[in-house]
Motif scaffolding. Structure first.
Motif, PDB file in Angstrom:
ATOM      1  N   LEU A  56      -0.002  -6.565   0.245  1.00  0.00           N
ATOM      2  CA  LEU A  56       1.298  -6.232   0.818  1.00  0.00           C
ATOM      3  C   LEU A  56       1.605  -7.029   2.079  1.00  0.00           C
ATOM      4  CD1 LEU A  56       1.094  -2.384   0.276  1.00  0.00           C
ATOM      5  CD2 LEU A  56       2.679  -3.946  -0.865  1.00  0.00           C
ATOM      6  N   SER A  85      -4.093  -2.868  -1.465  1.00  0.00           N
ATOM      7  CA  SER A  85      -2.647  -2.820  -1.724  1.00  0.00           C
ATOM      8  C   SER A  85      -2.319  -2.273  -3.097  1.00  0.00           C
ATOM      9  CB  SER A  85      -2.041  -4.221  -1.562  1.00  0.00           C
ATOM     10  OG  SER A  85      -2.094  -4.641  -0.223  1.00  0.00           O
ATOM     11  N   ASN A  88      -4.382   2.039  -3.568  1.00  0.00           N
ATOM     12  CA  ASN A  88      -4.333   3.112  -2.568  1.00  0.00           C
ATOM     13  C   ASN A  88      -3.653   4.376  -3.090  1.00  0.00           C
ATOM     14  OD1 ASN A  88      -1.330   3.012  -1.777  1.00  0.00           O
ATOM     15  ND2 ASN A  88      -1.948   0.883  -1.571  1.00  0.00           N
ATOM     16  N   GLY A  90      -0.806   5.566  -2.509  1.00  0.00           N
ATOM     17  CA  GLY A  90       0.623   5.464  -2.785  1.00  0.00           C
ATOM     18  C   GLY A  90       1.506   6.222  -1.812  1.00  0.00           C
ATOM     19  N   ALA A  92       3.575   6.606   1.563  1.00  0.00           N
ATOM     20  CA  ALA A  92       4.258   5.787   2.561  1.00  0.00           C
ATOM     21  C   ALA A  92       4.782   6.694   3.659  1.00  0.00           C
ATOM     22  CB  ALA A  92       5.409   5.007   1.920  1.00  0.00           C
ATOM     23  N   HIS A 200       6.350   8.556  -1.621  1.00  0.00           N
ATOM     24  CA  HIS A 200       5.252   7.908  -2.331  1.00  0.00           C
ATOM     25  C   HIS A 200       5.799   7.017  -3.432  1.00  0.00           C
ATOM     26  CE1 HIS A 200       5.375  10.930  -5.702  1.00  0.00           C
ATOM     27  NE2 HIS A 200       5.685  11.781  -4.732  1.00  0.00           N
ATOM     28  N   PRO A 203       1.789   1.852  -5.987  1.00  0.00           N
ATOM     29  CA  PRO A 203       1.541   0.715  -5.096  1.00  0.00           C
ATOM     30  C   PRO A 203       1.332  -0.614  -5.801  1.00  0.00           C
ATOM     31  CG  PRO A 203      -0.383   2.133  -5.200  1.00  0.00           C
ATOM     32  CD  PRO A 203       0.711   2.861  -5.906  1.00  0.00           C
ATOM     33  N   TYR A 206       4.701  -2.014  -6.872  1.00  0.00           N
ATOM     34  CA  TYR A 206       5.418  -2.533  -5.709  1.00  0.00           C
ATOM     35  C   TYR A 206       4.838  -3.870  -5.257  1.00  0.00           C
ATOM     36  CZ  TYR A 206       7.529  -2.706  -1.050  1.00  0.00           C
ATOM     37  OH  TYR A 206       8.223  -3.093   0.072  1.00  0.00           O
ATOM     38  N   THR A 207       3.522  -3.977  -5.208  1.00  0.00           N
ATOM     39  CA  THR A 207       2.894  -5.234  -4.790  1.00  0.00           C
ATOM     40  C   THR A 207       3.204  -6.353  -5.770  1.00  0.00           C
ATOM     41  OG1 THR A 207       1.099  -3.942  -3.787  1.00  0.00           O
ATOM     42  CG2 THR A 207       0.711  -6.289  -4.100  1.00  0.00           C
ATOM     43  N   LEU A 387      -0.051   1.397   3.651  1.00  0.00           N
ATOM     44  CA  LEU A 387       0.912   1.092   2.593  1.00  0.00           C
ATOM     45  C   LEU A 387       2.240   0.607   3.161  1.00  0.00           C
ATOM     46  CD1 LEU A 387       1.886   0.970  -0.297  1.00  0.00           C
ATOM     47  CD2 LEU A 387       2.327   3.421  -0.218  1.00  0.00           C
ATOM     48  N   SER A 390       1.422  -2.309   6.468  1.00  0.00           N
ATOM     49  CA  SER A 390       0.990  -3.665   6.111  1.00  0.00           C
ATOM     50  C   SER A 390       2.185  -4.556   5.803  1.00  0.00           C
ATOM     51  CB  SER A 390       0.024  -3.629   4.928  1.00  0.00           C
ATOM     52  OG  SER A 390       0.612  -2.970   3.817  1.00  0.00           O
TER      53      SER A 390
END
Length: 444
Positions: A56, A85, A88, A90, A92, A200, A203, A206-207, A387, A390
């Protein structure tokens, strides 16, 4: 993480080779894109900025640097999102892994407020990128901090009051006594604090989406290209097994996976294993009865547990830590016991996925950003709270590389120390310290 054995995920750094089997049974990997691949670096090349780590932080920096017109190369030792990344919990949320008193004690109240506001911005950055790039990462609003026992309940109440009084962060809802079971159907918690601005997501999705955005903007991403050596100077060179990249600036964003690439910063972080399990799918009504708001939940213990519902109504339950690089045996069974301890009503539900990996913690649990040379930057030490942060760290590093370092330097002013005892003794020392805090949690 991997789902097609070593063709997708070559073996990582020797120190962390024991986590290899933990990457194979990730729910995130099983439900993420399987068609995202980038070729390894072959031969010598050059660029403006070489970023080590396609997580991330590194990808966030790549996006902003490309938008500023810089030529960017991202070197990833494994595959996009392979580290923390993509593995994890998840969750936020605003804030840091350490108490804000750690920052305030070092930098003063004004700087602490600036840092807090940037952690709020970190969550907003996720929403900004979701909207702009139409990223579907299964976002769900809401975060709950959960207190176990009377002392932790008092501390939670004081924390909510402090955030509003000292940091202007109002709008959190304190939930106590009988109302707790309306939010989490468990007898374990005495008080909750609900934050509607947290939430949440998935992850790894998203990455991976950030990698597609960065590549679409022209960043050159190379997987299977572990940085083996860094040659410093006016034009640093990053060497991999089959290539070398000369550049004007380097950003080290690989955290514990950098190992000895820059020992002066790697000695300031400790690799700590953390683990997650995903239950079998629940019917929607049963799932919502557990957490009616659908929010993510994290308790406030020093050695904490966290959980949330997935988009397909599984219970994702995280916790347990390992301070060696040895992966625990019988992980699924161990995590299932923890899940049932919180939710006895799930006694008949099996665990279908269990996985884990290593996060980087600092001595004081505060993030460690800075420079090891004027043209070599690093961001690390998210301590399990990275999350959202970063992504902002990547943005701050990109700002600094472009010549606007004021925001980056607020974090860089934080003082950090090597773990005592060096490589051999720092792990036993941390185990002893953690055992003390765990005892305090139990004694309540």
């Amino acid at each position: 993480m991997r789902n097609q054995e070593s063709t997708l995920f070559p073996r990582g750094p020797p120190m962390l080779a024991s986590e290899d089997h933990l990457t194979r049974n990730s729910y995130y990997l099983a439900t993420a894109a399987a068609d995202l691949h980038f070729a390894p670096l072959e031969g010598a090349g050059s660029c403006d900025v070489c970023i080590v780590g396609a997580g991330l932080a590194g990808l966030s920096a790549a996006i902003d640097l490309r938008r500023a017109g810089l030529d960017v190369v991202v070197l990833e030792g494994m595959q996009v999102g392979w580290g923390a990344s993509g593995r994890n919990g998840g969750q936020a949320l605003s804030g840091l892994a350490c108490d804000m008193s750690v920052v305030r004690g070092q930098l003063g109240r004004e700087a602490a407020r600036v840092i807090w506001d940037m952690t709020v911005e970190a969550v907003q950055l996720i929403h900004e990128r979701r909207r702009e790039f139409a990223i579907d990462c299964q976002w769900h609003n809401g975060f709950i901090a959960a207190a176990i026992g009377a002392r932790k309940a008092r501390e939670l109440r004081a924390w909510v009051e402090e955030l509003e009084r000292d940091y202007g962060y109002g709008g959190m809802r304190l939930i106590e006594s009988a109302k707790v079971r309306q939010w989490i159907d468990s007898a374990r918690y005495q008080a909750l604090a609900y934050d509607p601005r947290g939430g949440h997501l998935h992850p790894l999705l998203y990455t991976q989406a950030l990698a597609r955005v960065a590549a679409g903007l022209g960043a050159r991403i190379h997987e299977g290209s572990r940085a083996l050596r860094l040659e410093r100077g006016a034009l640093p060179i990053v060497y991999t097994a089959r290539g070398a990249m000369r550049c004007r600036h380097v950003l080290l964003a690989g955290n514990v996976y950098l190992e000895d690439l820059a020992r002066e910063v790697s000695n300031r972080i400790m690799p700590v294993g953390t683990f997650i399990a995903a239950s079998a799918r629940l019917d929607a009504e049963r799932a919502r009865a557990l957490i009616p708001s659908g929010a993510s939940v994290c308790d406030t213990q020093f050695v904490l547990e966290y959980f949330r519902l997935s988009a397909d109504d599984r219970m994702l339950f995280g916790g347990r830590v390992s301070y060696s690089t040895v992966a625990p045996l019988h992980l699924a069974a161990a995590m299932r016991r923890r899940m049932v301890n919180v939710f006895p009503q799930l006694h008949d539900v099996p665990v279908e996925y269990s996985w884990g990996g290593f996060v980087d913690i600092t001595m004081n649990r505060a993030p460690d950003f800075g420079r090891i040379d004027p043209n070599i930057y690093y961001v690390q030490g998210f301590s399990g709270h990275g999350l959202a942060l970063s992504g902002l760290a990547g943005r701050l590093a990109a700002e600094a590389i472009r010549g606007s370092s004021a925001r980056f330097d607020v974090f860089a002013r934080m003082r950090h120390h090597d773990f005592p005892g060096g490589r051999l003794l720092r792990t036993p020392a941390l185990i002893l310290a953690t055992a003390w805090y765990r005892l305090r949690d139990v004694m309540g």
